[in-house]
Design an enzyme around this catalytic site. Structure first.
Site, PDB file in Angstrom:
ATOM      1  N   CYS A  56       0.487  -1.371  -0.101  1.00  0.00           N
ATOM      2  CA  CYS A  56       0.011  -0.185   0.063  1.00  0.00           C
ATOM      3  C   CYS A  56       1.119   1.130   0.225  1.00  0.00           C
ATOM      4  O   CYS A  56       2.268   0.976  -0.292  1.00  0.00           O
ATOM      5  CB  CYS A  56      -1.188   0.303   1.197  1.00  0.00           C
ATOM      6  SG  CYS A  56      -1.262  -1.872   1.403  1.00  0.00           S
ATOM      7  N   ARG A  91       1.012   2.699  -8.694  1.00  0.00           N
ATOM      8  CA  ARG A  91       0.591   1.120  -8.198  1.00  0.00           C
ATOM      9  C   ARG A  91      -0.340   0.541  -8.433  1.00  0.00           C
ATOM     10  O   ARG A  91      -0.373  -1.076  -7.717  1.00  0.00           O
ATOM     11  CB  ARG A  91       1.554   1.275  -6.754  1.00  0.00           C
ATOM     12  CG  ARG A  91       2.687   1.890  -6.091  1.00  0.00           C
ATOM     13  CD  ARG A  91       2.903   2.451  -5.320  1.00  0.00           C
ATOM     14  NE  ARG A  91       2.538   1.570  -4.295  1.00  0.00           N
ATOM     15  CZ  ARG A  91       3.227   1.206  -3.426  1.00  0.00           C
ATOM     16  NH1 ARG A  91       5.363   1.196  -3.633  1.00  0.00           N
ATOM     17  NH2 ARG A  91       3.289   0.594  -2.302  1.00  0.00           N
ATOM     18  N   TRP A 148      -3.960  -1.837  -0.671  1.00  0.00           N
ATOM     19  CA  TRP A 148      -3.878  -2.784  -1.802  1.00  0.00           C
ATOM     20  C   TRP A 148      -4.206  -3.717  -1.105  1.00  0.00           C
ATOM     21  O   TRP A 148      -3.045  -4.643  -0.350  1.00  0.00           O
ATOM     22  CB  TRP A 148      -2.446  -3.209  -2.575  1.00  0.00           C
ATOM     23  CG  TRP A 148      -2.213  -4.121  -3.511  1.00  0.00           C
ATOM     24  CD1 TRP A 148      -1.734  -5.164  -2.608  1.00  0.00           C
ATOM     25  CD2 TRP A 148      -2.217  -4.444  -4.385  1.00  0.00           C
ATOM     26  NE1 TRP A 148      -1.325  -6.445  -3.641  1.00  0.00           N
ATOM     27  CE2 TRP A 148      -2.308  -5.760  -5.341  1.00  0.00           C
ATOM     28  CE3 TRP A 148      -2.683  -3.090  -5.596  1.00  0.00           C
ATOM     29  CZ2 TRP A 148      -2.422  -6.016  -6.545  1.00  0.00           C
ATOM     30  CZ3 TRP A 148      -3.098  -4.011  -6.720  1.00  0.00           C
ATOM     31  CH2 TRP A 148      -3.051  -5.065  -6.980  1.00  0.00           C
ATOM     32  N   ASN A 201       1.238  -0.083   6.120  1.00  0.00           N
ATOM     33  CA  ASN A 201       1.944  -1.212   5.240  1.00  0.00           C
ATOM     34  C   ASN A 201       2.153  -2.396   5.464  1.00  0.00           C
ATOM     35  O   ASN A 201       3.053  -2.380   6.559  1.00  0.00           O
ATOM     36  CB  ASN A 201       2.899  -0.576   4.146  1.00  0.00           C
ATOM     37  CG  ASN A 201       2.473   0.730   3.465  1.00  0.00           C
ATOM     38  OD1 ASN A 201       1.380   0.789   3.270  1.00  0.00           O
ATOM     39  ND2 ASN A 201       2.949   1.193   2.747  1.00  0.00           N
ATOM     40  N   GLY A 202       2.022  -3.328   5.289  1.00  0.00           N
ATOM     41  CA  GLY A 202       2.309  -4.547   5.298  1.00  0.00           C
ATOM     42  C   GLY A 202       1.582  -6.022   5.582  1.00  0.00           C
ATOM     43  O   GLY A 202       0.909  -5.014   5.228  1.00  0.00           O
ATOM     44  N   GLU A 234       8.799 -21.043 -19.135  1.00  0.00           N
ATOM     45  CA  GLU A 234       8.415 -19.909 -18.436  1.00  0.00           C
ATOM     46  C   GLU A 234       9.891 -19.032 -19.154  1.00  0.00           C
ATOM     47  O   GLU A 234       9.570 -17.456 -19.095  1.00  0.00           O
ATOM     48  CB  GLU A 234       8.931 -19.567 -16.934  1.00  0.00           C
ATOM     49  CG  GLU A 234       8.543 -18.229 -15.744  1.00  0.00           C
ATOM     50  CD  GLU A 234       7.724 -17.638 -16.666  1.00  0.00           C
ATOM     51  OE1 GLU A 234       6.436 -17.739 -17.334  1.00  0.00           O
ATOM     52  OE2 GLU A 234       7.350 -16.665 -16.663  1.00  0.00           O
ATOM     53  N   LYS A 290       8.705 -15.667 -20.979  1.00  0.00           N
ATOM     54  CA  LYS A 290       9.632 -14.277 -20.544  1.00  0.00           C
ATOM     55  C   LYS A 290      10.538 -13.745 -21.806  1.00  0.00           C
ATOM     56  O   LYS A 290      10.734 -11.867 -22.357  1.00  0.00           O
ATOM     57  CB  LYS A 290      10.617 -14.531 -19.497  1.00  0.00           C
ATOM     58  CG  LYS A 290      10.580 -13.658 -18.248  1.00  0.00           C
ATOM     59  CD  LYS A 290       8.930 -13.159 -17.427  1.00  0.00           C
ATOM     60  CE  LYS A 290       8.075 -13.191 -18.343  1.00  0.00           C
ATOM     61  NZ  LYS A 290       7.038 -14.098 -17.300  1.00  0.00           N
ATOM     62  N   GLU A 296       8.430 -12.726 -24.880  1.00  0.00           N
ATOM     63  CA  GLU A 296       8.104 -11.559 -25.157  1.00  0.00           C
ATOM     64  C   GLU A 296       7.711  -9.779 -24.544  1.00  0.00           C
ATOM     65  O   GLU A 296       7.517  -8.916 -24.437  1.00  0.00           O
ATOM     66  CB  GLU A 296       6.197 -11.531 -23.381  1.00  0.00           C
ATOM     67  CG  GLU A 296       6.481 -11.502 -22.035  1.00  0.00           C
ATOM     68  CD  GLU A 296       5.739 -11.272 -21.534  1.00  0.00           C
ATOM     69  OE1 GLU A 296       5.847 -11.944 -20.758  1.00  0.00           O
ATOM     70  OE2 GLU A 296       4.322 -11.356 -21.060  1.00  0.00           O
ATOM     71  N   HIS A 350      13.726 -35.903 -30.939  1.00  0.00           N
ATOM     72  CA  HIS A 350      11.622 -35.804 -32.181  1.00  0.00           C
ATOM     73  C   HIS A 350      11.721 -35.084 -33.003  1.00  0.00           C
ATOM     74  O   HIS A 350      11.084 -34.920 -33.814  1.00  0.00           O
ATOM     75  CB  HIS A 350      11.113 -36.071 -31.411  1.00  0.00           C
ATOM     76  CG  HIS A 350      11.473 -37.277 -30.392  1.00  0.00           C
ATOM     77  ND1 HIS A 350      11.618 -39.008 -30.659  1.00  0.00           N
ATOM     78  CD2 HIS A 350      12.115 -37.800 -28.788  1.00  0.00           C
ATOM     79  CE1 HIS A 350      12.382 -38.885 -30.038  1.00  0.00           C
ATOM     80  NE2 HIS A 350      12.096 -39.151 -28.621  1.00  0.00           N
ATOM     81  N   LYS A 389      -1.386  -6.025 -19.372  1.00  0.00           N
ATOM     82  CA  LYS A 389      -0.985  -6.589 -18.085  1.00  0.00           C
ATOM     83  C   LYS A 389      -2.229  -7.249 -17.598  1.00  0.00           C
ATOM     84  O   LYS A 389      -2.310  -8.786 -17.226  1.00  0.00           O
ATOM     85  CB  LYS A 389      -0.914  -5.325 -17.567  1.00  0.00           C
ATOM     86  CG  LYS A 389      -0.807  -5.831 -15.758  1.00  0.00           C
ATOM     87  CD  LYS A 389       1.569  -6.813 -15.984  1.00  0.00           C
ATOM     88  CE  LYS A 389       1.306  -7.642 -14.867  1.00  0.00           C
ATOM     89  NZ  LYS A 389       2.372  -8.781 -14.619  1.00  0.00           N
TER      90      LYS A 389
HETATM   91  O1  M6R Z   1      -2.840 -11.953 -14.493  1.00  0.00           O
HETATM   92  P1  M6R Z   1      -2.844 -13.204 -14.674  1.00  0.00           P
HETATM   93  O2  M6R Z   1      -2.297 -14.311 -13.949  1.00  0.00           O
HETATM   94  O3  M6R Z   1      -3.836 -14.274 -15.069  1.00  0.00           O
HETATM   95  O4  M6R Z   1      -2.627 -13.342 -16.439  1.00  0.00           O
HETATM   96  C1  M6R Z   1      -2.325 -14.334 -17.133  1.00  0.00           C
HETATM   97  C2  M6R Z   1      -1.012 -14.198 -18.349  1.00  0.00           C
HETATM   98  O5  M6R Z   1      -1.832 -13.200 -19.147  1.00  0.00           O
HETATM   99  C3  M6R Z   1       0.453 -13.431 -17.914  1.00  0.00           C
HETATM  100  O6  M6R Z   1       0.961 -14.509 -16.780  1.00  0.00           O
HETATM  101  C4  M6R Z   1       0.765 -13.460 -19.273  1.00  0.00           C
HETATM  102  O7  M6R Z   1       1.657 -14.541 -19.732  1.00  0.00           O
HETATM  103  C5  M6R Z   1       2.446 -12.217 -18.281  1.00  0.00           C
HETATM  104  N1  M6R Z   1       2.327 -11.059 -19.103  1.00  0.00           N
HETATM  105  C6  M6R Z   1       4.072 -13.039 -18.736  1.00  0.00           C
HETATM  106  O8  M6R Z   1       4.402 -12.437 -18.554  1.00  0.00           O
END
Ligand code: M6R
Length: 609
Positions: A2, A27, A74, A100-101, A482, A486, A489, A505, A604
């Site tokens: 927060c 934030r 938050w 906060n916390g 993962e 990363k 993206e 394969h 996001k």
């Molecule tokens: O908010 P969510 O965790 O549901 O989002 C899912 C995906 O859209 C999210 O993890 C996306 O793959 C990220 N941008 C990856 O870094």
């Protein structure tokens, strides 16, 4: 995560409080409030929603006074609502606090206070602090605050006001940031520098355990025992935008560095003190309830889906229940075999991803018991699910998910140990071993983050290659997925992850001289097999970066570069192994001049199908 602000000086406090809170708005938060002392009494105004809602309220109800504190929330303990918003006060309204916390032992304290006749109005952990102060107040504000601090455990930045002290604010911190802005005849308090940067650049950064008594002309800092501490003035020389990122260049790297704290907070109050078991007060499952579950389905998107793959491994091997993992956008359209004996776990950082929400509704319609693992209290997914386990990672702003992923893994690990404990599919020793391993993780993640130079160098060296491959077996394969996401993206490099044994394969045809291959080799039970796969790509002249556990003397013979992670149980190694991959992607994106926090074509929160 927060936001906190405070003001004491000759001007109207509310002006700075609103200005300071607005600087923390980036934030994201779900409610806001301020409390102002007019010389006689303290008045609080607070509301759910954005700061604009609070400003609107204040237009009709001006709070006059030159001493005040404010907060943006938050939500963690208690959903977003007017009453759960900060500031919180005691029964009399004489003491007001923002926090906060997380106060770990709040339930116990709350029960004791209720037994003494205190009446609580919110569901928050914070409110106990105000009531404790009421309980202990004996005319000495500082001494009473110290007694309160002696009772509470957890992480906090706390700011206190008392009706009886119209010239003083007290603040303190433990594992949560707090800074005091030094003005001329006025002083400011904030959880983050952006809130005060327009007013002053001269600050005291409080350290854990320090307590400051702030008046308009002085700041008196002591430790908890009352021993005075001479603080050095820290001059902030960042601009406002850099200050929002806490001095980091991007939110993504800031969030990568926040992981030790995010992991610690997610585990806070869920690990038994003696490491003997996991505590999930939010679940309280019985043996009978778990026996009725014949199958688990985990549904999520993107990074959260990758956390689900790790989750499948955890639940199947520890709790011995069959698990299916689905990409949420596919789940609904494959006529899944889900019934009342199914536990459907959905994972979502935002709690708003439409595909995941729709899958959750479908699982519910088919009769499953539903559990959400999410980072956002009050989100659509948290409201729709039967039960919720929150990751306490704090707001994640960068599009690329980092701290949400590691805290999702932590939650899956805790959930699996918890289920295994109830189902008696894990021995007491093994459970203890894993829980103490969990406890070590924040320090181990921190250790990796201390030594990023080699990773930076690899990223600069290989950042302009067009294809990168990630390979691994078992849990390393899940992490490879993962890592590849990363890199794709945020750096727009074509990256593919493969189960190392699967290369031969087909994909091996793509491995030619100079192609970077990131090989994860943290899983001891498949280590030799992974080495064979590394040899396969090396034989085709790939450049191999190995990710291995410290103490692995063999790997160096087979790879071009090695990144070591601290030694950890094979189940917990993914939480460490992903950190270098996050850093590698980050520095590759920076090298290529990409818009790290807002990669092209992505958002996001994905609220469309
Ligand atoms: O908010 P969510 O965790 O549901 O989002 C899912 C995906 O859209 C999210 O993890 C996306 O793959 C990220 N941008 C990856 O870094």
């Amino acid at each position: 995560m927060c936001g906190i602000v405070g003001y004491i000086g000759p001007k109207q406090a509310s002006t700075f409080l609103i200005e300071g809170l607005s600087k923390l708005e980036y934030r994201g938060y779900d409610s806001a409030g301020i409390a102002v002392h007019d010389g006689n009494k303290i008045t609080i105004e607070k509301t759910i929603g954005r700061l604009a809602n609070l400003e609107q309220k204040l237009e009709h109800h001006k709070l006059e006074g030159s001493l005040g504190i404010g907060h943006t929330r938050w939500a963690t303990h208690g959903r977003p609502s007017d009453v759960n918003s900060h500031p919180h006060s005691d029964c009399t309204g004489n003491f007001v606090v923002v926090h906060n916390g997380i106060i770990e032992n709040y339930m116990h304290l709350k029960e004791q206070l209720i037994a003494k006749g205190h009446v609580f109005t919110s569901e928050t952990d914070t409110e106990v602090v105000a009531h404790l102060l009421e309980e202990y107040y004996d005319g000495d504000f500082e001494a009473s605050v110290k007694r309160v601090l002696g009772d509470i455990s957890g992480s906090y930045a706390l700011v206190f006001m008392s009706k009886f002290e119209p010239n003083k604010i007290i603040c303190t911190k433990q594992d949560n940031p707090l800074v005091i802005g030094l003005g001329e005849g006025e002083n400011f308090i904030a959880s983050d520098i952006p809130a005060i940067i327009n007013r002053t650049r001269r600050t005291y950064i409080l350290s854990d355990g320090e307590m400051a008594v702030v008046t308009k002309d002085s700041v008196w800092v002591t430790n908890r025992q009352g021993v005075p501490i001479t603080k050095k003035v820290f001059e902030v020389n960042w601009d406002a935008e850099a200050a929002e990122k806490g001095g980091y260049e991007h939110f993504m790297i800031k969030e990568i560095y926040e992981q030790p704290k995010a992991i610690r907070e997610t585990m806070t109050s869920r690990l038994a003190k003696d490491n003997s078991h996991i505590i999930f007060d939010e679940l309280k499952w019985t043996k009978g309830e778990l026996a009725a579950i014949k199958k688990v389905v985990i549904v999520a998107c993107g990074t959260a889906y990758h956390a689900g793959i790790v989750g499948k491994y955890y639940i199947e091997s520890l709790a011995r229940i069959p698990v299916e993992v689905d990409v949420a956008s596919e789940f609904r359209y494959r006529f899944p075999l889900v019934d009342e004996n199914t536990l459907a776990i959905v994972i979502s950082q935002s709690g708003e991803t439409l595909d995941t929400l729709a899958a959750l509704k479908e699982a519910k319609r088919l009769g499953a018991t539903t559990l959400a693992i999410t980072n956002v209290v009050g989100s659509s997914i948290s409201r729709e699910a039967d039960q919720v386990v929150y990751t306490w990672a704090g707001p994640e702003i960068a599009v690329a998910s980092t701290k949400a992923y590691t805290t999702q893994l932590i939650s899956m690990a805790m959930l699996s140990i918890y289920m295994a404990g109830i189902r008696e599919t894990i021995s007491a020793e093994r459970s203890q071993e894993l829980i103490s391993g969990l406890r070590n993780l924040p320090t181990q993640v921190h250790e990796i983050l201390e030594d990023v130079e080699p990773i930076k160098t690899f990223a600069q060296q290989y950042g302009f290659n067009e294809d990168v491959f990630f390979i691994g077996r078992s849990l390393d394969y899940a992490v490879a997925l993962e890592g590849a996401l990363k890199l794709k993206e945020i750096s727009y490099i074509h990256a593919e992850a493969y189960a190392a044994g699967e290369l031969k394969h087909g994909t091996l045809a793509l491995i030619i001289e100079g192609v970077p291959v990131i090989a994860l080799a943290t899983q001891h039970d498949v280590y030799e097999k992974t080495l064979s796969n590394i040899k396969e790509v090396k034989a085709r002249d790939a450049v191999v970066i190995g990710i291995a556990q410290q103490g692995d003397d063999q790997i160096k013979k087979y790879v071009d570069h090695t990144i070591f992670i601290p030694q950890a149980d094979k189940y917990l190694a993914p939480i460490l192994a992903v950190i270098p991959l996050q850093l590698l992607s980050y520095y590759a994106a920076v090298t290529r001049g990409c818009d790290v926090d807002k990669p092209r074509n992505l958002a996001k929160s994905v609220t469309v199908e």
